[in-house]
Write an enzyme that holds these catalytic residues in place. Structure first.
Site, PDB file in Angstrom:
ATOM      1  N   THR A 155       1.839  -8.693   3.909  1.00 52.82           N
ATOM      2  CA  THR A 155       1.178  -9.989   3.871  1.00 52.82           C
ATOM      3  C   THR A 155       2.092 -11.012   4.539  1.00 52.82           C
ATOM      4  OG1 THR A 155      -0.063  -9.495   1.856  1.00 52.82           O
ATOM      5  CG2 THR A 155       0.366 -11.813   2.288  1.00 52.82           C
TER       6      THR A 155
ATOM      7  N   ASN B 252      -0.030   4.551   1.583  1.00 51.44           N
ATOM      8  CA  ASN B 252      -0.349   5.655   2.491  1.00 51.44           C
ATOM      9  C   ASN B 252       0.197   5.389   3.884  1.00 51.44           C
ATOM     10  OD1 ASN B 252      -2.734   5.697   0.399  1.00 51.44           O
ATOM     11  ND2 ASN B 252      -2.655   7.728   1.345  1.00 51.44           N
TER      12      ASN B 252
ATOM     13  N   TRP C  39      -0.618   6.034   7.694  1.00 48.93           N
ATOM     14  CA  TRP C  39      -1.664   6.486   8.613  1.00 48.93           C
ATOM     15  C   TRP C  39      -1.349   6.022  10.027  1.00 48.93           C
ATOM     16  CZ3 TRP C  39      -4.162   2.994  11.614  1.00 48.93           C
ATOM     17  CH2 TRP C  39      -4.290   1.684  11.149  1.00 48.93           C
TER      18      TRP C  39
ATOM     19  N   SER D 112       0.869  -1.176   0.000  1.00 49.12           N
ATOM     20  CA  SER D 112       0.000   0.000   0.000  1.00 49.12           C
ATOM     21  C   SER D 112       0.906   1.226   0.000  1.00 49.12           C
ATOM     22  CB  SER D 112      -0.936  -0.007   1.217  1.00 49.12           C
ATOM     23  OG  SER D 112      -0.212   0.169   2.414  1.00 49.12           O
TER      24      SER D 112
END
Ligand SMILES: *[C@@H]1O[C@H](CO)[C@@H](O)[C@H](O)[C@H]1NC(C)=O
Ligand SMILES: *[C@@H]1O[C@H](CO)[C@@H](O)[C@H](O)[C@H]1NC(C)=O
Ligand SMILES: *[C@@H]1O[C@H](CO)[C@@H](O)[C@H](O)[C@H]1NC(C)=O
Ligand SMILES: *[C@@H]1O[C@H](CO)[C@@H](O)[C@H](O)[C@H]1NC(C)=O
Length: 467
Positions: free
Chosen positions: A358, A175, A177, A173
């Site tokens: 993962t 981003n 956060w 991914s």
């Protein structure tokens, strides 16, 4: 008479010396404030220039103390001896505290204070002191914490003063956060929160943010602040602060947020990812990062995450890297040439991604079925394949850029605990509907991986430590 003349001479001498000494003192204190101003920024730089300045000062100081001594004793004949003594004193002083030689700088230093690379670097050091991070460094690494070979996390902090977080570096991914202050989800109550009001460098953005994870969406708003990791700092980094987190995914997580390390094209709200921001702001001069994971179960030293300089020798040993181009910039996607289980080819050329977020490896149905047939495991409704823990699993071979990357069979069998506390064994390969093949931690653990943004390629090195 002669005696009087001698006394007069002595008095005149004394006067001259005193005046001179006072003047010198005035000159010295005048330059001291300047010195103090530059001292901080110069202290780390010992260029040839600086060393010259330093030795000139030493000489001046030697002369000074010689003159003071002369005045005190008022004996011109002893002058030479005193000077020698003073020189020795100065030497002793400078060797005991070399820092004191920075107390004075000649005034002409200011005139020479032009913009050279050295004083640009000094400015960066000054900024580093002000913001509490190192601009002088252009690379760094941070230790990964391994939780049960399932999750690899690292430290990261945001804002001024620093607010500390543990995040999961996720190449799947893009981003960053962290948990927000107003999030009422159960998952948020268990994690460190970022408080914008407590950070003097926080900049409001307010754009809404939502990202989909396995079993739910995480929502929040964007914010901007200094983000520090591995001793490096990225000013003006945009990230999200959560307002709602899906329970099942994050409640049990031992991290407060996720550090997306994929390409910008898959970033929610088109936010520039952290590493790309570091590259753009020249925080790292070599635009790449590397991940080296260790196996062996839970450990606070479960490998490392490298930024800028991928000297991963401590983890990859003498193994050289094999590079393969990124085929699609989004995930870290490349062409996996083949997969063998033992001597049986289970897959030809297939798209694959390296995904540190993962835990295991996933394969499309057709490949998954072929693998399971060889392993002799029993598929369950949840897409895993159970087997006896005593099963002898054949080695897996992954063909990348003409090289073979081998994972021993026993590493492709994973022990997991059921909700009833029973230990069972499953294949490290899980089923997903289609491509790409996802190479998670179960793969990365065996090969230090370089994510080279500058050259859009991925490099794999066989690891030498026990996995
Ligand atoms: C002190 O500085 C002045 C100019 O600022 C200079 O003319 C003078 O020679 C200096 N005195 C000594 C003792 O260095
Ligand atoms: C970038 O960050 C610095 C330090 O936090 C801040 O002073 C500056 O205003 C920011 N710039 C932008 C364009 O937001
Ligand atoms: C918020 O961040 C996004 C992504 O970086 C940017 O496109 C947008 O202009 C920002 N909005 C404000 C108000 O700063
Ligand atoms: C990377 O780090 C190694 C060892 O720390 C060093 O020898 C090398 O010069 C560094 N390379 C760059 C480009 O900074």
């Amino acid at each position: 008479m002669r005696c009087r003349i001698l006394v007069l001479c002595a008095l005149i001498c004394l006067f001259v010396i005193l005046t001179e000494a006072r003047q010198r003192k005035a000159n010295r204190s005048g330059s001291r404030s300047l010195a103090a101003r530059y001292q901080r920024s110069n202290v780390r730089h010992q260029t040839g220039n600086r060393l010259a300045v330093r030795s000139r000062n030493l000489k001046k100081r030697g002369l000074n103390s010689a003159k003071k001594n002369r005045r005190r004793r008022n004996l011109a004949r002893k002058n030479r001896r005193q000077r020698n003594l003073a020189k020795r004193e100065t030497k002793a002083k400078s060797s005991s505290s070399s820092g004191s030689s920075f107390a004075s700088l000649p005034l002409d230093f200011e005139q020479n204070f032009v913009r050279t690379t050295d004083n640009l670097r000094s400015e960066r050091v000054f900024l580093a002191a002000r913001y509490g991070f190192s601009f002088a460094k252009t690379s760094g690494s941070t230790i990964l914490k391994n939780t049960a070979n399932m999750e690899y996390t690292c430290k990261l902090n945001i804002g001024t003063p620093k607010q500390k977080f543990r995040v999961l570096p996720d190449t799947g991914s893009s981003n960053l956060w962290v948990t927000g202050p107003h999030c009422k989800s159960e998952a948020c109550r268990k994690h460190e929160r970022y408080y914008p009001k407590k950070s003097s460098t926080f900049v409001k953005n307010g754009t809404k943010f939502a990202i989909q994870y396995g079993d739910g969406a995480l929502s929040g708003v964007l914010a901007e602040d200094i983000v520090r990791i591995a001793g490096l700092a990225a000013p003006n980094q945009t990230f999200a602060i959560s307002t709602k987190e899906p329970g099942d995914t994050f409640e049990a997580a031992n991290f407060d947020g996720i550090l997306g390390m994929g390409f910008r094209s898959i970033a929610v709200d088109n936010v520039q990812p952290l590493v790309q921001n570091m590259c753009a702001q020249k925080v790292i001069t070599s635009c790449k990062f590397a991940i080296c994971m260790k196996g062996g179960g839970s450990s606070s030293r479960g490998g490392a995450l490298f930024f800028g300089n991928t000297s991963t020798k401590a983890y990859s040993g003498s193994n050289s890297y094999t590079y393969t181009p990124v085929t699609k910039k989004g995930y870290w996607q490349f062409n996996l040439q083949n997969i063998y289980v033992g001597d049986t080819k289970v897959s030809g050329s297939v798209q694959a991604i390296v995904d540190s977020g993962t835990s295991l490896i996933t394969a499309p149905t057709a490949i998954y079925n072929k693998i399971n047939k060889i392993l002799g495991c029993t598929e369950t409704s949840s897409g895993e394949c159970y087997m006896k823990c005593s099963t002898e699993v054949k080695e897996f071979k992954f063909g990348i850029a003409g090289k073979e990357f081998v994972i021993p069979g026993k590493k492709m069998m994973v022990k997991v605990k059921t909700s009833k506390g029973k230990t069972i064994c499953i294949s490290a390969v899980q089923k997903v509907q289609g491509e790409p093949v996802i190479l998670g931690d179960a793969f990365i653990r065996h090969f230090c991986t370089i994510f080279d943004l500058a050259n859009s390629r991925i490099g794999f090195a066989a690891t030498t430590y026990s996995t």
